[in-house]
Design a protein around this motif. Structure first.
Motif, PDB file in Angstrom:
ATOM      1  N   ALA A 267      45.459  44.526  41.207  1.00  0.00           N
ATOM      2  CA  ALA A 267      45.853  44.137  42.264  1.00  0.00           C
ATOM      3  C   ALA A 267      47.505  43.188  42.409  1.00  0.00           C
ATOM      4  CB  ALA A 267      45.079  43.250  43.526  1.00  0.00           C
ATOM      5  N   LYS A 268      47.248  42.471  41.173  1.00  0.00           N
ATOM      6  CA  LYS A 268      48.417  41.713  40.776  1.00  0.00           C
ATOM      7  C   LYS A 268      49.403  42.175  39.911  1.00  0.00           C
ATOM      8  CE  LYS A 268      46.923  37.931  42.906  1.00  0.00           C
ATOM      9  NZ  LYS A 268      47.310  37.415  44.289  1.00  0.00           N
TER      10      LYS A 268
ATOM     11  N   PRO B 110      36.481  32.382  35.189  1.00  0.00           N
ATOM     12  CA  PRO B 110      36.246  32.549  33.640  1.00  0.00           C
ATOM     13  C   PRO B 110      36.194  33.981  33.511  1.00  0.00           C
ATOM     14  CG  PRO B 110      34.275  31.933  35.182  1.00  0.00           C
ATOM     15  CD  PRO B 110      35.454  31.801  35.941  1.00  0.00           C
ATOM     16  N   ARG B 111      36.131  34.939  34.629  1.00  0.00           N
ATOM     17  CA  ARG B 111      36.005  36.355  34.269  1.00  0.00           C
ATOM     18  C   ARG B 111      36.947  37.067  35.370  1.00  0.00           C
ATOM     19  NH1 ARG B 111      34.020  37.649  30.349  1.00  0.00           N
ATOM     20  NH2 ARG B 111      33.850  40.012  31.004  1.00  0.00           N
ATOM     21  N   LEU B 112      37.620  38.165  35.103  1.00  0.00           N
ATOM     22  CA  LEU B 112      38.358  38.912  35.917  1.00  0.00           C
ATOM     23  C   LEU B 112      37.803  40.495  35.989  1.00  0.00           C
ATOM     24  CD1 LEU B 112      42.183  38.279  34.985  1.00  0.00           C
ATOM     25  CD2 LEU B 112      40.813  37.799  37.036  1.00  0.00           C
ATOM     26  N   THR B 113      38.112  40.970  37.079  1.00  0.00           N
ATOM     27  CA  THR B 113      37.767  42.544  37.259  1.00  0.00           C
ATOM     28  C   THR B 113      39.055  43.168  37.079  1.00  0.00           C
ATOM     29  OG1 THR B 113      37.872  42.512  39.611  1.00  0.00           O
ATOM     30  CG2 THR B 113      35.677  42.362  38.834  1.00  0.00           C
ATOM     31  N   VAL B 114      39.013  44.261  36.749  1.00  0.00           N
ATOM     32  CA  VAL B 114      40.215  45.300  36.638  1.00  0.00           C
ATOM     33  C   VAL B 114      40.743  45.342  37.881  1.00  0.00           C
ATOM     34  CG1 VAL B 114      40.839  47.781  36.323  1.00  0.00           C
ATOM     35  CG2 VAL B 114      39.343  46.643  34.464  1.00  0.00           C
ATOM     36  N   GLN B 115      39.818  45.471  38.896  1.00  0.00           N
ATOM     37  CA  GLN B 115      40.611  45.453  40.234  1.00  0.00           C
ATOM     38  C   GLN B 115      41.374  44.303  40.571  1.00  0.00           C
ATOM     39  OE1 GLN B 115      37.277  45.963  43.254  1.00  0.00           O
ATOM     40  NE2 GLN B 115      39.076  46.474  44.892  1.00  0.00           N
ATOM     41  N   GLU B 116      40.867  43.090  40.284  1.00  0.00           N
ATOM     42  CA  GLU B 116      41.633  41.991  40.681  1.00  0.00           C
ATOM     43  C   GLU B 116      43.015  41.925  39.801  1.00  0.00           C
ATOM     44  OE1 GLU B 116      38.346  38.274  41.283  1.00  0.00           O
ATOM     45  OE2 GLU B 116      38.422  39.460  39.284  1.00  0.00           O
TER      46      GLU B 116
END
Length: 135
Positions: A88-89, A79-85
């Protein structure tokens, strides 16, 4: 065939948007994408876990191995994403939508970009409707 009544599907989707704290203006602006997600909930393709708010998207065209065995039948969307995640993609993705969209799907599902690129266009397009709410 409708598995979840439309009003219940709308409530589920709005609860998910509430959990994500999506502003009303973004909801209105992206209404056509939301309609596709509500349709997916209604037909049973998408389920939302009440506790975690993770979406599970059943693939209409599961991925298979060389012997034809199904290897991926569904994808779970955080439901949520961090900028780091996300970074990375996105690393290595060019600035065009054809590179960015698979990277967003990979980030929100935790799956490799290569796997996402193997999805059937029908499954991919449903996931793109969800991506809109991570931009």
């Amino acid at each position: 065939m409708e598995k979840v009544a439309r009003p219940a599907a709308e409530l589920e989707f709005n609860s998910w948007l509430d959990f994500k704290r999506v502003k009303e203006s973004k909801r209105v602006e992206n209404q056509q994408f939301g309609e596709q997600i509500i349709n997916g909930i209604s037909d049973g393709t998408i389920t939302i876990d009440e506790t975690t708010q993770q979406m599970t998207v059943k693939l209409d065209f599961p991925l298979t191995d060389d012997q034809g065995n199904e290897t991926v039948t569904e994808l779970v969307v955080k439901p949520r994403l961090t900028v780091q995640e996300l970074n990375a993609k996105l690393n290595g993705a060019k600035g065009n939508a054809m590179d960015m969209q698979p990277a967003y799907i990979a980030a929100m599902t935790g799956k490799p970009i290569g796997l996402i690129k193997k999805l059937d266009t029908q499954d991919y397009s449903l996931l793109i409707n969800i991506v809109v709410y991570f931009l």
